[in-house]
Structure formats: C-alpha cells, structure tokens
Design a protein around this motif. Sequence first.
Motif, mmCIF file in Angstrom:
data_model
loop_
_atom_site.group_PDB
_atom_site.id
_atom_site.type_symbol
_atom_site.label_atom_id
_atom_site.label_comp_id
_atom_site.label_asym_id
_atom_site.label_seq_id
_atom_site.Cartn_x
_atom_site.Cartn_y
_atom_site.Cartn_z
ATOM 1 N N PHE A 66 31.643 27.671 -19.579
ATOM 2 C CA PHE A 66 31.550 26.678 -20.643
ATOM 3 C C PHE A 66 30.155 26.682 -21.272
ATOM 4 C CE2 PHE A 66 31.277 22.403 -22.496
ATOM 5 C CZ PHE A 66 32.468 22.390 -23.232
ATOM 6 N N LEU A 67 29.130 26.898 -20.455
ATOM 7 C CA LEU A 67 27.763 26.978 -21.008
ATOM 8 C C LEU A 67 27.603 28.212 -21.902
ATOM 9 C CD1 LEU A 67 25.600 25.894 -17.933
ATOM 10 C CD2 LEU A 67 25.822 24.696 -20.119
ATOM 11 N N LEU A 68 28.226 29.320 -21.495
ATOM 12 C CA LEU A 68 28.196 30.523 -22.339
ATOM 13 C C LEU A 68 28.910 30.271 -23.659
ATOM 14 C CD1 LEU A 68 28.836 33.389 -19.746
ATOM 15 C CD2 LEU A 68 26.776 33.045 -21.132
ATOM 16 N N ALA A 69 30.074 29.596 -23.567
ATOM 17 C CA ALA A 69 30.813 29.260 -24.793
ATOM 18 C C ALA A 69 29.986 28.345 -25.691
ATOM 19 C CB ALA A 69 32.140 28.602 -24.433
ATOM 20 N N SER A 70 29.290 27.400 -25.086
ATOM 21 C CA SER A 70 28.458 26.474 -25.852
ATOM 22 C C SER A 70 27.300 27.198 -26.539
ATOM 23 C CB SER A 70 27.887 25.389 -24.931
ATOM 24 O OG SER A 70 28.922 24.685 -24.290
ATOM 25 N N ALA A 71 26.786 28.241 -25.869
ATOM 26 C CA ALA A 71 25.638 28.967 -26.421
ATOM 27 C C ALA A 71 26.008 29.787 -27.651
ATOM 28 C CB ALA A 71 25.048 29.869 -25.353
ATOM 29 N N PHE A 72 27.264 30.244 -27.700
ATOM 30 C CA PHE A 72 27.671 31.126 -28.803
ATOM 31 C C PHE A 72 28.605 30.449 -29.810
ATOM 32 C CE2 PHE A 72 26.578 34.050 -25.362
ATOM 33 C CZ PHE A 72 25.692 34.885 -26.023
ATOM 34 N N THR A 73 28.805 29.142 -29.676
ATOM 35 C CA THR A 73 29.688 28.415 -30.591
ATOM 36 C C THR A 73 28.942 27.218 -31.167
ATOM 37 O OG1 THR A 73 31.585 29.029 -29.204
ATOM 38 C CG2 THR A 73 31.963 27.317 -30.834
ATOM 39 N N ASN A 74 29.139 26.984 -32.442
ATOM 40 C CA ASN A 74 28.539 25.817 -33.082
ATOM 41 C C ASN A 74 28.996 24.546 -32.371
ATOM 42 O OD1 ASN A 74 28.920 23.494 -35.218
ATOM 43 N ND2 ASN A 74 27.259 24.807 -35.981
ATOM 44 N N SER A 75 28.055 23.625 -32.099
ATOM 45 C CA SER A 75 28.358 22.439 -31.293
ATOM 46 C C SER A 75 29.460 21.584 -31.927
ATOM 47 C CB SER A 75 27.097 21.597 -31.083
ATOM 48 O OG SER A 75 26.545 21.213 -32.326
ATOM 49 N N LYS A 76 29.415 21.436 -33.247
ATOM 50 C CA LYS A 76 30.454 20.637 -33.917
ATOM 51 C C LYS A 76 31.806 21.326 -33.825
ATOM 52 C CE LYS A 76 27.561 18.074 -37.173
ATOM 53 N NZ LYS A 76 27.291 17.776 -38.618
ATOM 54 N N MET A 77 31.785 22.655 -33.970
ATOM 55 C CA MET A 77 33.033 23.416 -33.869
ATOM 56 C C MET A 77 33.602 23.330 -32.455
ATOM 57 S SD MET A 77 35.181 25.171 -35.573
ATOM 58 C CE MET A 77 34.209 25.496 -37.057
ATOM 59 N N LEU A 78 32.708 23.384 -31.467
ATOM 60 C CA LEU A 78 33.148 23.290 -30.075
ATOM 61 C C LEU A 78 33.743 21.912 -29.791
ATOM 62 C CD1 LEU A 78 33.241 24.690 -27.295
ATOM 63 C CD2 LEU A 78 30.983 23.712 -26.832
ATOM 64 N N GLY A 123 42.305 27.140 -32.377
ATOM 65 C CA GLY A 123 42.580 28.500 -32.807
ATOM 66 C C GLY A 123 41.554 29.452 -32.211
ATOM 67 N N TYR A 124 41.852 30.745 -32.277
ATOM 68 C CA TYR A 124 40.988 31.722 -31.623
ATOM 69 C C TYR A 124 39.894 32.274 -32.530
ATOM 70 C CZ TYR A 124 44.783 31.673 -28.228
ATOM 71 O OH TYR A 124 45.729 31.277 -27.319
ATOM 72 N N ALA A 125 39.997 32.028 -33.810
ATOM 73 C CA ALA A 125 39.092 32.676 -34.771
ATOM 74 C C ALA A 125 37.642 32.244 -34.604
ATOM 75 C CB ALA A 125 39.558 32.394 -36.203
ATOM 76 N N GLN A 126 37.429 30.955 -34.343
ATOM 77 C CA GLN A 126 36.053 30.444 -34.339
ATOM 78 C C GLN A 126 35.544 30.086 -32.935
ATOM 79 O OE1 GLN A 126 36.983 27.384 -37.260
ATOM 80 N NE2 GLN A 126 35.566 28.364 -38.703
ATOM 81 N N THR A 127 36.203 30.576 -31.914
ATOM 82 C CA THR A 127 35.769 30.336 -30.527
ATOM 83 C C THR A 127 35.660 31.667 -29.797
ATOM 84 O OG1 THR A 127 38.055 30.049 -29.793
ATOM 85 C CG2 THR A 127 36.831 28.050 -30.407
ATOM 86 N N THR A 128 34.972 31.629 -28.653
ATOM 87 C CA THR A 128 34.777 32.856 -27.865
ATOM 88 C C THR A 128 35.741 32.900 -26.681
ATOM 89 O OG1 THR A 128 33.145 31.861 -26.397
ATOM 90 C CG2 THR A 128 32.320 32.784 -28.465
ATOM 91 N N SER A 129 35.814 34.081 -26.071
ATOM 92 C CA SER A 129 36.683 34.240 -24.898
ATOM 93 C C SER A 129 36.154 33.428 -23.708
ATOM 94 C CB SER A 129 36.791 35.717 -24.514
ATOM 95 O OG SER A 129 35.509 36.229 -24.181
ATOM 96 N N ASP A 130 34.834 33.125 -23.711
ATOM 97 C CA ASP A 130 34.271 32.327 -22.619
ATOM 98 C C ASP A 130 34.898 30.940 -22.568
ATOM 99 O OD1 ASP A 130 32.378 34.225 -21.643
ATOM 100 O OD2 ASP A 130 31.165 33.834 -23.425
ATOM 101 N N LEU A 131 35.198 30.377 -23.743
ATOM 102 C CA LEU A 131 35.833 29.058 -23.782
ATOM 103 C C LEU A 131 37.253 29.135 -23.213
ATOM 104 C CD1 LEU A 131 35.628 26.094 -24.592
ATOM 105 C CD2 LEU A 131 36.446 26.719 -26.875
ATOM 106 N N ASP A 132 37.963 30.224 -23.556
ATOM 107 C CA ASP A 132 39.316 30.407 -22.994
ATOM 108 C C ASP A 132 39.264 30.481 -21.466
ATOM 109 O OD1 ASP A 132 40.000 30.587 -25.628
ATOM 110 O OD2 ASP A 132 40.364 32.746 -25.621
#
Length: 212
Positions: A66-78, A123-132
């Motif tokens: 989740f921290l990796l996902a947070s690092a590579f995804t915009n906070s509002k988008m997350l 959706g998968y377009a604006q998130t990373t595989s780390d979040l999945d």
Amino acid sequence: MARLNINPTRMNLSILKKRLATSKRGHKLLKDKQDELMRRFIENIKLNKKLREEVEAELSDFFKDFLLASAFTNSKMLEMAVSFPTQRTELKITKENVMSVIIPKMEFQITPTVENASIYPYGYAQTTSDLDESIDKLNTVMDRLLKLAEVEKSSQLMAEEIEKTRRRVNALEYKTIPNLEETIRYISGKLDENERANITRLMKVKDLISKQ
C-alpha cells in the motif's frame, strides 16, 4: 481448619457426612473441569501465538504494497479509488458453550453492493499493480484477523473461568472439606464419649441391682 458450631447429635453427624460426600464429589468435578479448561486454554494460547505471528507478517506485507501504491499514485486519485467499496461486510456472532464458558464464534458475511462486482472498487488505468496486491492481501488476511480476535476473546473468557474455578476448588479443598472432617471427628468423639458414659452408668446400675 475450624470446627463448625453445631450440636453433637447423631442426626447432625449424618447430615455432615452427606455434606462431606457431596463436597468431595463437587471438588472432584470442579478439579476435572479446571484441568480440562487449562488444557484447552493452553491450546488456545499456542494457536493465538501462531495466528498473531502470521497475521502481523501478512499485515506488514499489505502495508508495504500500500505504501508503494501511495508513492506512485496521486493522493486524491488513491482516495477516490478506495472510497466506494463494491462489497458490504457484516459480522455474524454466534455462541458456543465450552465447559460452561460461553465463547464467541465470529464470521464475516460478505455481499456485493453490485451484482458480479470485483473486489477492486476502481478502474485499472490510473492505479498501480501494488494497489491490487495490497487489496488482495488485505482481503486474505481479514478472515485470519477475525479468527485471531475470536481466539483472543475465548482465551480471556477461559482465563476468567479458570480463576473462578480455582477459587472454588481451593475453598472446598482447604476450608469446607477440612472443616467438615474436623466437625465429624469432634461429633463422633463426643458421641463415643457419651456412649461410654452410658455404658458405665448402666454397669453401675446393674451392680447396684445385683447387690440388693
């Protein structure tokens, strides 16, 4: 050890002997209950330790992803991605009687908010595989986390019942039973003494009669 304040009569002796027999039987049953509770409690403690170690390791993996996902995804988008869950989770609690201890049995009941909905509320377009991966791991660990809570609560309730049973066992073993035994000995001695006195009086009366 103290003697009970009771008149030394045969009726009271009979009552006390019955009370003693009942107390000894109750002591044995309570001791057996205590031993069985201790056995189950130790099993629960071992299971609790194993589950806690596994759950902590799995939660650690979840937080890393989740921290990796947070690092590579915009906070509002997350935040938007995880704000609208596709499943509703309810907790069902039933009760089970284990050696007079009412322990909880818990399970999650999960129902989708939308038919055939995925566990991923985005959706998968604006998130990373780390979040999945983090959501997969959280979804996996939740049942084990609930089992851990169930085992810990059961252990707490068993510990309380063991302490209550131990106090009752000790009260019977070190107070009630010795007091009854001491009182029975005292009454038996008094009755024997009275019996001997009566025999002595009868013998004296017999001697007096025979001399007339």
